[in-house]
Write a protein that holds these residues in place. Structure first.
Motif, PDB file in Angstrom:
ATOM      1  N   ASP A 456       0.842  -1.198   0.000  1.00  0.00           N
ATOM      2  CA  ASP A 456       0.000   0.000   0.000  1.00  0.00           C
ATOM      3  C   ASP A 456       0.876   1.246   0.000  1.00  0.00           C
ATOM      4  OD1 ASP A 456      -1.810   2.159   1.043  1.00  0.00           O
ATOM      5  OD2 ASP A 456      -3.203   0.480   1.223  1.00  0.00           O
ATOM      6  N   PRO A 457       0.542   2.245  -0.829  1.00  0.00           N
ATOM      7  CA  PRO A 457       1.356   3.471  -0.843  1.00  0.00           C
ATOM      8  C   PRO A 457       1.377   4.190   0.501  1.00  0.00           C
ATOM      9  CG  PRO A 457      -0.650   3.740  -2.153  1.00  0.00           C
ATOM     10  CD  PRO A 457      -0.528   2.288  -1.848  1.00  0.00           C
ATOM     11  N   ARG A 458       0.440   3.901   1.383  1.00  0.00           N
ATOM     12  CA  ARG A 458       0.427   4.536   2.695  1.00  0.00           C
ATOM     13  C   ARG A 458       1.511   4.001   3.632  1.00  0.00           C
ATOM     14  NH1 ARG A 458      -5.840   3.679   3.876  1.00  0.00           N
ATOM     15  NH2 ARG A 458      -5.278   1.779   2.726  1.00  0.00           N
ATOM     16  N   TYR A 459       2.214   2.955   3.200  1.00  0.00           N
ATOM     17  CA  TYR A 459       3.410   2.531   3.935  1.00  0.00           C
ATOM     18  C   TYR A 459       4.519   3.591   3.851  1.00  0.00           C
ATOM     19  CZ  TYR A 459       2.751  -2.337   5.526  1.00  0.00           C
ATOM     20  OH  TYR A 459       2.386  -3.470   6.212  1.00  0.00           O
ATOM     21  N   ILE A 460       4.365   4.518   2.919  1.00  0.00           N
ATOM     22  CA  ILE A 460       5.276   5.663   2.809  1.00  0.00           C
ATOM     23  C   ILE A 460       4.478   6.896   3.219  1.00  0.00           C
ATOM     24  CG2 ILE A 460       6.770   7.004   1.284  1.00  0.00           C
ATOM     25  CD1 ILE A 460       6.854   4.518  -0.563  1.00  0.00           C
ATOM     26  N   LEU A 461       4.865   7.535   4.298  1.00  0.00           N
ATOM     27  CA  LEU A 461       4.073   8.641   4.822  1.00  0.00           C
ATOM     28  C   LEU A 461       4.128   9.848   3.898  1.00  0.00           C
ATOM     29  CD1 LEU A 461       4.822   8.515   8.642  1.00  0.00           C
ATOM     30  CD2 LEU A 461       3.303   7.087   7.265  1.00  0.00           C
ATOM     31  N   GLN A 462       3.073  10.645   3.977  1.00  0.00           N
ATOM     32  CA  GLN A 462       3.003  11.829   3.131  1.00  0.00           C
ATOM     33  C   GLN A 462       3.898  12.944   3.680  1.00  0.00           C
ATOM     34  OE1 GLN A 462       2.971  13.196   0.242  1.00  0.00           O
ATOM     35  NE2 GLN A 462       0.909  12.354  -0.131  1.00  0.00           N
ATOM     36  N   ILE A 463       4.511  13.699   2.765  1.00  0.00           N
ATOM     37  CA  ILE A 463       5.289  14.875   3.161  1.00  0.00           C
ATOM     38  C   ILE A 463       4.336  15.869   3.819  1.00  0.00           C
ATOM     39  CG2 ILE A 463       6.796  16.723   2.328  1.00  0.00           C
ATOM     40  CD1 ILE A 463       7.946  13.921   1.902  1.00  0.00           C
ATOM     41  N   PRO A 464       4.706  16.484   4.937  1.00  0.00           N
ATOM     42  CA  PRO A 464       3.805  17.452   5.581  1.00  0.00           C
ATOM     43  C   PRO A 464       3.369  18.552   4.621  1.00  0.00           C
ATOM     44  CG  PRO A 464       5.624  16.913   7.038  1.00  0.00           C
ATOM     45  CD  PRO A 464       5.937  16.279   5.722  1.00  0.00           C
ATOM     46  N   GLN A 465       2.119  18.935   4.729  1.00  0.00           N
ATOM     47  CA  GLN A 465       1.552  19.893   3.790  1.00  0.00           C
ATOM     48  C   GLN A 465       2.270  21.236   3.839  1.00  0.00           C
ATOM     49  OE1 GLN A 465      -0.837  19.172   1.475  1.00  0.00           O
ATOM     50  NE2 GLN A 465      -0.233  21.189   0.667  1.00  0.00           N
ATOM     51  N   ILE A 466       2.686  21.664   5.010  1.00  0.00           N
ATOM     52  CA  ILE A 466       3.354  22.961   5.113  1.00  0.00           C
ATOM     53  C   ILE A 466       4.657  22.974   4.317  1.00  0.00           C
ATOM     54  CG2 ILE A 466       4.633  22.418   7.240  1.00  0.00           C
ATOM     55  CD1 ILE A 466       4.120  25.314   8.121  1.00  0.00           C
ATOM     56  N   GLU A 467       5.334  21.833   4.241  1.00  0.00           N
ATOM     57  CA  GLU A 467       6.569  21.760   3.447  1.00  0.00           C
ATOM     58  C   GLU A 467       6.259  21.765   1.959  1.00  0.00           C
ATOM     59  OE1 GLU A 467       9.251  22.231   5.042  1.00  0.00           O
ATOM     60  OE2 GLU A 467       8.200  22.049   6.951  1.00  0.00           O
ATOM     61  N   LEU A 468       5.188  21.107   1.574  1.00  0.00           N
ATOM     62  CA  LEU A 468       4.780  21.139   0.170  1.00  0.00           C
ATOM     63  C   LEU A 468       4.385  22.551  -0.240  1.00  0.00           C
ATOM     64  CD1 LEU A 468       2.635  17.869   0.139  1.00  0.00           C
ATOM     65  CD2 LEU A 468       4.923  18.159  -0.829  1.00  0.00           C
ATOM     66  N   ASP A 469       3.759  23.292   0.669  1.00  0.00           N
ATOM     67  CA  ASP A 469       3.358  24.667   0.368  1.00  0.00           C
ATOM     68  C   ASP A 469       4.565  25.581   0.203  1.00  0.00           C
ATOM     69  OD1 ASP A 469       0.738  23.864   0.520  1.00  0.00           O
ATOM     70  OD2 ASP A 469       0.427  24.594   2.570  1.00  0.00           O
ATOM     71  N   TYR A 470       5.563  25.407   1.049  1.00  0.00           N
ATOM     72  CA  TYR A 470       6.760  26.246   0.987  1.00  0.00           C
ATOM     73  C   TYR A 470       7.684  25.849  -0.163  1.00  0.00           C
ATOM     74  CZ  TYR A 470       6.468  29.077   5.251  1.00  0.00           C
ATOM     75  OH  TYR A 470       6.123  30.006   6.192  1.00  0.00           O
ATOM     76  N   ASN A 471       7.605  24.596  -0.572  1.00  0.00           N
ATOM     77  CA  ASN A 471       8.523  24.073  -1.578  1.00  0.00           C
ATOM     78  C   ASN A 471       7.724  23.443  -2.714  1.00  0.00           C
ATOM     79  OD1 ASN A 471      11.303  24.299  -0.104  1.00  0.00           O
ATOM     80  ND2 ASN A 471       9.938  23.363   1.403  1.00  0.00           N
ATOM     81  N   PRO A 472       7.250  24.241  -3.661  1.00  0.00           N
ATOM     82  CA  PRO A 472       6.338  23.741  -4.695  1.00  0.00           C
ATOM     83  C   PRO A 472       6.940  22.682  -5.615  1.00  0.00           C
ATOM     84  CG  PRO A 472       7.045  25.991  -5.163  1.00  0.00           C
ATOM     85  CD  PRO A 472       7.489  25.687  -3.770  1.00  0.00           C
TER      86      PRO A 472
END
Length: 479
Positions: A456-472
């Motif tokens: 399952d892809p959820r075995y790899i955690l998602q990058i925190p949203q705040i980091e995705l927002d700061y680093n497009p």
């Protein structure tokens, strides 16, 4: 990560005074580190560990709730709902009930990396003893390696030699400056290459300039070797696992011994509040401890720490660990209690490195190399200290033998089972399941079933949203 760096850079300019009972040193207000003592204080501040007994340094506590070891049958939603979210395998780990909805592991490990970068880049110019300078630089390199190892195993794919050069890991930041452009993710192979470079160079500096550090809140040469054996195990470099485990055990072969207790005593006297914390500072098998006890506030207090029937059934007759690690909370079964006797101390770290892991790492390496006798011998060394010595008329009743387990597959399975029993609740199981091939996990709660499927892809955690927002330009993990 850019967001994190913006927040923590001012701390270097004016180090905050902190009551640091754990590290037994109190950082002084300095405009700029100059002496080796300044850098030692700065590095102490870098450890992702609570600085007092009332604060939380949140790390990867949610992954424990995602394994096949835990159950939330005792959860009291009115006391706190957070445990329900990782238990049901949600796509992210930023629910508002979790520390303001921000995945703290990413923030805290990158904060550690920032401070280690400062030390590594500048400590050579410090005033002071040359050997202490070299040792401190080595310690910083090992601590940076440890932080990247945790990050890549949370937010990157499990290591696979055939795909590591293309699998996404985490961003590598190896100096303390902030770049203007967006951060992007390095590959898993690149991250592991950096981890191993830091480990080898750092261990060499620490061993050649050993300062005889005794604090369990600091990485020492023996703890560094255990970390190196763990990294090698995750990369399936089994000869290296044995090499570093040998070094660890050669420096400290002490195990936490329960065997002088009887099963009857364990069943009647190890209730709530008795015993010694498995990560007690005075335990001679403890090599390093870090973090805090965020599990109390978010999981233990709401009652969400029952253990699964599958794990309970794995403990064998005479095994004292079932009674030491858990207690009968009520009619629904056993609950986690490995952090006895003070489960409510937020600042009591519940993570660390113990000598038992060195034997388990080496046993697994032997099993994978089809050296069955050596693998079972390491398991039996551990089991001798965990079973009631008087439970059976046969003093060797606890031992595994190749007469019973005579195939490589059987030995690998008993090694994995023993690892699960011994390291339960210490934030190993999630990472072990990842490297075992990411098998299916089924959880049930309130008449609902939740499934984490094979690979399952959820075995790899998602990058925190705040980091995705700061680093497009930073890629998200698929869902």
């Amino acid at each position: 990560m850019k967001s994190i760096l913006k927040k923590i850079i001012p701390v270097l300019v004016l180090l905050m005074t902190s009551c640091d009972k754990a590290l037994e040193e109190e950082p002084q207000n300095k405009l700029k580190p100059q002496t080796i003592s300044d850098y030692v204080e700065l590095l102490n501040f870098a450890y992702p560990t609570t600085k007092d007994y009332g604060t939380i340094v949140a790390l990867d506590y949610y992954v424990e709730m995602m394994t096949d070891d835990q159950d939330i049958r005792y959860l009291n939603i009115d006391r706190g709902e957070y445990a329900l979210h990782p238990f049901t395998f949600e796509d992210t780990h930023e629910h508002s009930s979790m520390l303001n909805g921000y995945d703290q592991a990413w923030k805290n490990f990158y904060q550690t990396i920032y401070y280690t970068n400062v030390v590594i880049d500048n400590v050579d110019d410090a005033d002071g003893n040359a050997e202490e300078i070299a040792y401190t630089k080595g310690e910083a390199m090992v601590l940076r390696a440890f932080s990247y190892f945790k990050l890549v195993n949370l937010y990157g794919a499990p290591y696979s030699e055939s795909t590591a050069s293309s699998d996404l890991g985490v961003p590598l930041k190896l100096d303390p400056t902030v770049q203007a452009e967006s951060y992007v993710r390095n590959t898993v192979q690149e991250v592991y290459d950096q981890i191993n470079n830091d480990l080898l160079a750092g261990i060499q500096l620490m061993e050649e300039n050993d300062q005889r550090v005794t604090s369990v809140y600091k990485i020492t040469p023996v703890a560094a070797n255990l970390l190196a054996s763990r990294v090698a195990l995750y990369q399936q470099r089994y000869q290296d696992v044995i090499l570093f485990a040998d070094k660890t055990i050669g420096l400290n072969n002490t195990l936490f011994d329960l065997s002088t207790n009887s099963i009857n005593f364990a069943q009647t006297s190890w209730g709530y509040g008795q015993g010694t914390h498995y990560f007690n500072d005075g335990n001679s098998n403890l090599l390093f401890k870090y973090g805090s006890n965020e599990m109390y506030y978010y999981v233990f207090f709401p009652g969400a720490l029952a253990i699964s029937d599958d794990l309970t059934d794995l403990y064998e007759p005479g095994d004292l660990r079932l009674y030491y690690f858990t207690y009968v909370k009520g009619p629904l079964g056993r609950a986690y209690f490995k952090n006895r006797p003070f489960p409510n101390r937020l600042g009591e770290p519940i993570r660390g490195f113990r000598v038992e892991e060195a034997f388990l790492n080496r046993a697994e390496a032997y099993a994978m190399l089809n050296q069955q006798d050596q693998a079972l011998a390491d398991l039996n060394t551990i089991r001798r200290t965990k079973f009631d010595a008087s439970f059976d008329a046969n003093p060797d009743y606890y031992k595994y033998t190749t007469q019973v387990y005579d195939s490589q597959e059987e030995v690998i399975n008993v090694v994995r089972d023993e690892r699960r029993r011994e390291l339960f609740g210490e934030f190993h199981r999630w990472y072990d399941l990842r490297r075992y091939g990411m098998p299916e996990i089924i959880h049930s709660y309130d008449n609902e079933t939740y499934i984490l499927s094979d690979n399952d892809p959820r075995y790899i955690l998602q990058i925190p949203q705040i980091e995705l927002d700061y680093n497009p330009l930073m890629q998200k993990n698929p869902r």
